[in-house]
Design an enzyme around this catalytic site. Sequence first.
Site, PDB file in Angstrom:
ATOM      1  N   SER A 183      -9.810   2.076   2.672  1.00  0.00           N
ATOM      2  CA  SER A 183      -8.911   2.808   1.812  1.00  0.00           C
ATOM      3  C   SER A 183      -7.872   1.927   1.112  1.00  0.00           C
ATOM      4  O   SER A 183      -7.226   2.381   0.160  1.00  0.00           O
ATOM      5  CB  SER A 183      -8.182   3.871   2.634  1.00  0.00           C
ATOM      6  OG  SER A 183      -7.365   3.270   3.610  1.00  0.00           O
ATOM      7  N   LYS A 230       0.855  -1.200   0.000  1.00  0.00           N
ATOM      8  CA  LYS A 230       0.000   0.000   0.000  1.00  0.00           C
ATOM      9  C   LYS A 230       0.886   1.243   0.000  1.00  0.00           C
ATOM     10  O   LYS A 230       1.921   1.273   0.670  1.00  0.00           O
ATOM     11  CB  LYS A 230      -0.901  -0.027   1.240  1.00  0.00           C
ATOM     12  CG  LYS A 230      -1.935   1.100   1.305  1.00  0.00           C
ATOM     13  CD  LYS A 230      -2.823   0.986   2.549  1.00  0.00           C
ATOM     14  CE  LYS A 230      -3.929   2.038   2.553  1.00  0.00           C
ATOM     15  NZ  LYS A 230      -4.802   1.955   3.742  1.00  0.00           N
ATOM     16  N   SER A 272     -10.216  -0.148   6.997  1.00  0.00           N
ATOM     17  CA  SER A 272      -9.615  -0.102   5.655  1.00  0.00           C
ATOM     18  C   SER A 272      -8.878  -1.351   5.195  1.00  0.00           C
ATOM     19  O   SER A 272      -8.454  -1.409   4.045  1.00  0.00           O
ATOM     20  CB  SER A 272      -8.648   1.070   5.562  1.00  0.00           C
ATOM     21  OG  SER A 272      -9.372   2.240   5.317  1.00  0.00           O
TER      22      SER A 272
HETATM   23  N1  GLN Z   1     -13.415   4.501   5.938  1.00  0.00           N
HETATM   24  C1  GLN Z   1     -12.805   4.988   7.133  1.00  0.00           C
HETATM   25  C2  GLN Z   1     -12.409   6.435   6.959  1.00  0.00           C
HETATM   26  O1  GLN Z   1     -12.664   6.962   5.945  1.00  0.00           O
HETATM   27  C3  GLN Z   1     -11.652   4.132   7.540  1.00  0.00           C
HETATM   28  C4  GLN Z   1     -10.417   4.433   6.821  1.00  0.00           C
HETATM   29  C5  GLN Z   1      -9.267   3.592   7.283  1.00  0.00           C
HETATM   30  O2  GLN Z   1      -9.438   2.606   7.991  1.00  0.00           O
HETATM   31  N2  GLN Z   1      -8.084   4.041   6.927  1.00  0.00           N
HETATM   32  O3  GLN Z   1     -11.875   7.033   7.830  1.00  0.00           O
END
Ligand code: GLN
Length: 490
Positions: free
Chosen positions: A158, A78, A182
Amino acid sequence: MSDLTKLSLSEAVSGLRNKEFSSREITQAHLEAMEQARGLNAYLTETPDKAYEMADASDAKIAKGEGGILEGAPIGIKDLFCVDGVKTCAGSKILGEFTPPYESTVTAKLWKDGAVMLGKLNMDEFAMGSSNENSAYGNVISPWQRAGSNAAIVPGGSSGGSAAAVAADLCLAATGTDTGGSIRQPAAFTGLVGMKPTYGRCSRYGIVAFASSLDQAGPITKTVEDAALMLGSMSGFDEKDSTSLSRDVPDFVSACTKSLKGMRIGIPKEYRMDGMPEEIEKLWQQGTQWLRDAGCEIVDVSLPHTKYALPAYYIVAPAEASSNLARYDGMRYGARIDGDDLNSTYERTRAQGFGEEVRRRIMIGTYVLSAGFYDAYYIRAQKVRAKIAEDFKKAWEKCDALLTPTTPSAAFGIGEVSDDPVQMYLNDVFTVTANLAGLPGISVPAALDSQGLPLGLQVIGKALDEETCFAVGGALERAARFNAKATRWW
Ligand code: GLN
């Protein structure tokens, strides 16, 4: 040779060790698959030279009978993880061409164990999002499509590039990070396994920070065993991260096949949300039955503060983000957009360098931390966070792990939710609680919905008890026998 991309990580590692094929061959197969799949936009940076160099080094080791637990296995990273000498931009334009002169601890551990780096994977900007539509480099397209439709579907976020790449066989496995879901949500959306370990299990050193008290690294893989294998490599104490836990790393792989006889599995009643699609409810009941068949005792538990988790998360995470992202001011890192004076340079750089969602989070975070609102929002959210952790502690008196759905729905189409941030935030409703309480959680693919898209089940465990997550996850995997793959259209 292209069949080599279909192997699981564990199968590939043993094939390499037995010299059935070389690391150069399996690396080349993946690089070719990546080239043909550029339309998915899963990789932001491909690193073929580095990949071949690492593969050849692995082949030399294997020839001598040496090598680590991932020797020769090509994986994706990532774009939130700093890799020495490789452009790292966290899905943002504000980092410009930033090329870190150092290595994150997690990637250093993976390389030490022999993994081969294929490239950096697309993601929502600074890991803020649930669909990968917030990447400054264009959305990732899921390899999955609804039956009878060729509409583009989101891979989740994400870590959407990670999920799309593993699901489309563009790497054997990938790293992800999980601040509110995410790793688990994109894994669920793409028919994969995603594991978020206990907060502190993996070092955060060298991972671009979003919300430091919630961020954790973990693997996205094709199987539960692969997740265990990869997490074993990624985990461990690191003096460079003050929140890293000084604990031995257990044998996660052997935990995957542990018997569940006599284990108590809690079903939290507050996770039965109003308006939850019937398919999700049905899957949850099916999962419960699978665990009962595996010898578990099923108990009802209550996590009464669940309904406050999402609001608390969307205060705590932006608050920490607004502080962490203050460093991107055009002076020391990445992009700079010159203004007439210092202040206007800051303003222009930040206004143009950050995308819309990141700006929204910075504004929310700055607001909830500001003098007049700090007690009403930030302190209150911290109190809610403590209550949520207490709820789990009480639940552990009655059970050893919890079973829940991973997400309230299957993946949606690109553009279907993106103009409604609150609707988007609802994706995290079943996952944020584990982050707020620092607990491990795994998502295991369990079924396809009526439109042919994958759905996942989540197992949440006690702090530092990833082994139980892997044991229950392994049992779910064996019962579900999920082996659907996206039909290749790209
Ligand atoms: N969808 C969540 C957010 O937008 C989690 C994102 C994540 O875990 N990095 O914050």
